[in-house]
Design an enzyme around this catalytic site. Structure first.
Site, PDB file in Angstrom:
ATOM      1  CD  GLU A 152      -4.817  -2.676  -6.897  1.00  0.00           C
ATOM      2  OE1 GLU A 152      -4.024  -3.652  -7.042  1.00  0.00           O
ATOM      3  OE2 GLU A 152      -5.761  -2.707  -6.091  1.00  0.00           O
TER       4      GLU A 152
ATOM      5  CG  HIS B 237     -10.713  -5.322  -5.694  1.00  0.00           C
ATOM      6  ND1 HIS B 237     -11.844  -5.243  -4.913  1.00  0.00           N
ATOM      7  CD2 HIS B 237      -9.722  -4.737  -4.982  1.00  0.00           C
ATOM      8  CE1 HIS B 237     -11.546  -4.613  -3.785  1.00  0.00           C
ATOM      9  NE2 HIS B 237     -10.268  -4.293  -3.800  1.00  0.00           N
TER      10      HIS B 237
ATOM     11  CG  ASP C  16     -14.844  -6.798  -5.665  1.00  0.00           C
ATOM     12  OD1 ASP C  16     -14.040  -6.547  -4.758  1.00  0.00           O
ATOM     13  OD2 ASP C  16     -15.723  -7.687  -5.572  1.00  0.00           O
TER      14      ASP C  16
ATOM     15  CE  LYS D 157      -4.051  -1.810   0.031  1.00  0.00           C
ATOM     16  NZ  LYS D 157      -5.125  -1.461  -0.904  1.00  0.00           N
TER      17      LYS D 157
ATOM     18  CG  ASP E  34      -3.918  -0.674  -4.077  1.00  0.00           C
ATOM     19  OD1 ASP E  34      -4.250   0.381  -4.653  1.00  0.00           O
ATOM     20  OD2 ASP E  34      -4.732  -1.466  -3.561  1.00  0.00           O
TER      21      ASP E  34
ATOM     22  CD  GLU F  49      -6.786  -7.629  -3.715  1.00  0.00           C
ATOM     23  OE1 GLU F  49      -7.615  -7.360  -4.596  1.00  0.00           O
ATOM     24  OE2 GLU F  49      -6.221  -6.768  -3.009  1.00  0.00           O
TER      25      GLU F  49
ATOM     26  CD  GLU G 189      -9.930  -1.233  -5.373  1.00  0.00           C
ATOM     27  OE1 GLU G 189      -8.779  -1.617  -5.627  1.00  0.00           O
ATOM     28  OE2 GLU G 189     -10.354  -1.073  -4.230  1.00  0.00           O
TER      29      GLU G 189
END
Ligand code: CA
Length: 376
Positions: free
Chosen positions: A220, A296, A269, A166, A194, A329, A246
């Site tokens: 991402e 996602h 997603d 992240k 991400d 994921e 997502e």
């Protein structure tokens, strides 16, 4: 087989420690589960991504269109719900609610026919999938240069050969953390980034150039999802492949992403973009455009099982003897009922997860756990 009841379950749980990403933080996890029953008593389960109570309200508004409908007619039901709510519902909550309903209907269809969903969708193209670990959220205290590096080391010790980091907080600090994580996991394991759309295009380009030598799998959500112009600038301005999706919805949302060549790796997603019916269509569109698809995945084991059924039938984007396979994921952050809602948790083995082969989604739901985590 007619639908006789539609129920939602709003689950919530407090976390032992809050966690944060680029633009927000939370101290609890929540989910809206959808339970649909047909006339012979067969029950299907689905899950909606996003605000649980709001999803439950939208599913309740669908009820009059579902009771008495043929549960096997998944495309017909999808079109009915979408068209009735289209004018205010082309993205967001209407589509996340449709997603939960659609997944539950596929679970019913599979159970009635005694087949896993992936067989009914023409698969499997694969029976297991490599998982990547998602985590590395910011904690309330401590230095991420210490605890994030420690956390990713733990994932490699657990057998994961791919992890996602992240970022999206501060370009310089993020770049330093990326280098520290790469150094900790070694040169060969896959490392993805991400940003949770925490940057503008110029920052994202600067970050991508700064860490271009770190062998990054994808970058991402560098920028806000609705700004495809900035997505294209990031694609063109730095060398790391750009991922996202997502926060995008339906075939029409992804058609725009694909025709404008805005994203290298699509991440719809399954519990948000329109369910199994719609995500199979989006996956086939992505293949036609030569764009990779890596779903996602967030939420409970019910959403995870839906993602696995879809992963089993995702087209390989270049057919060859050793095709490039999609990744799963696998969220490792704290979630008190992620696995508790399943009688048999879906776990990884050396960083790989088997596609469930039982009828429908291939899972058994633990009703006691659902009641335990249901809020009034
Ligand atoms: Ca993400």
């Amino acid at each position: 087989m007619r639908i006789v009841d539609v129920r939602t379950h709003v689950l919530e749980a407090e976390l032992s420690e809050p966690f944060a990403w680029s633009f927000d933080s939370t101290n609890k996890r929540g989910s809206c589960l959808v339970e649909i029953e047909v006339e012979d008593g067969t029950i299907g389960w689905g899950e909606c991504f996003g605000p649980s109570r709001l999803n439950a309200a939208v599913v309740a508004a669908f009820r009059k269109h579902l009771i008495g409908a043929d549960a096997m007619a998944t495309d017909q039901i999808w079109q009915t719900l979408y068209s009735r709510f289209r004018d205010q519902g082309q993205k967001g909550l209407v589509v996340t609610a449709i997603s939960g309903v659609d997944i539950a209907l596929w679970d019913i269809k599979g159970k009635l026919l005694g087949r896993p969903v992936h067989q009914l969708m023409g698969g499997p193209l694969r029976t297991k999938v490599q998982a990547y670990a998602t985590g590395t959220y910011r904690r309330g205290s401590g230095d991420p240069m210490d605890y994030v590096v420690e956390e990713v080391r733990g994932y490699t010790e657990d057998g994961f050969n791919a992890v996602k980091l992240k970022i999206g907080f501060d370009v310089e600090a993020d770049a330093a953390l990326i280098r520290a994580v790469r150094s900790a996991i070694g040169p060969k394991r896959a490392l993805m980034l991400d940003a949770n759309h925490g940057y503008d295009a110029l920052e994202a380009i600067e970050l991508g150039r700064l860490v271009a030598d770190q062998n990054i799998g994808w970058f991402e959500e560098p920028v806000v999802p609705e700004d495809l112009g900035s997505y294209r600038e990031v694609r063109q301005g730095q060398p790391i492949p750009v991922a996202g999706g997502e926060c995008e919805f339906t075939r029409w949302g992804f058609l725009n992403v694909l025709t404008t060549r805005s994203i290298d790796i699509l991440q719809p997603d399954t519990c948000a973009a329109g369910g199994l019916s719609e995500c199979k269509k989006i996956a086939d569109m992505a293949a036609a455009f030569g764009v990779r698809y890596v779903p996602h995945v967030w939420g409970t084991g019910i959403g995870l099982s839906a993602a696995l059924q879809l992963l089993a039938v995702l087209p390989t984007t270049a057919l060859r003897h050793t095709p490039r396979e999609p990744l799963l994921e696998f969220d490792r952050s704290e979630h008190p009922f992620r696995q508790a809602v399943l009688s048999q948790p879906i776990e990884h083995n050396g960083g790989w997860v088997d596609i469930p082969t039982g009828p429908g989604l291939g899972i058994e739901v633990d009703r006691d756990a659902i009641e335990r985590f249901t809020v009034a």
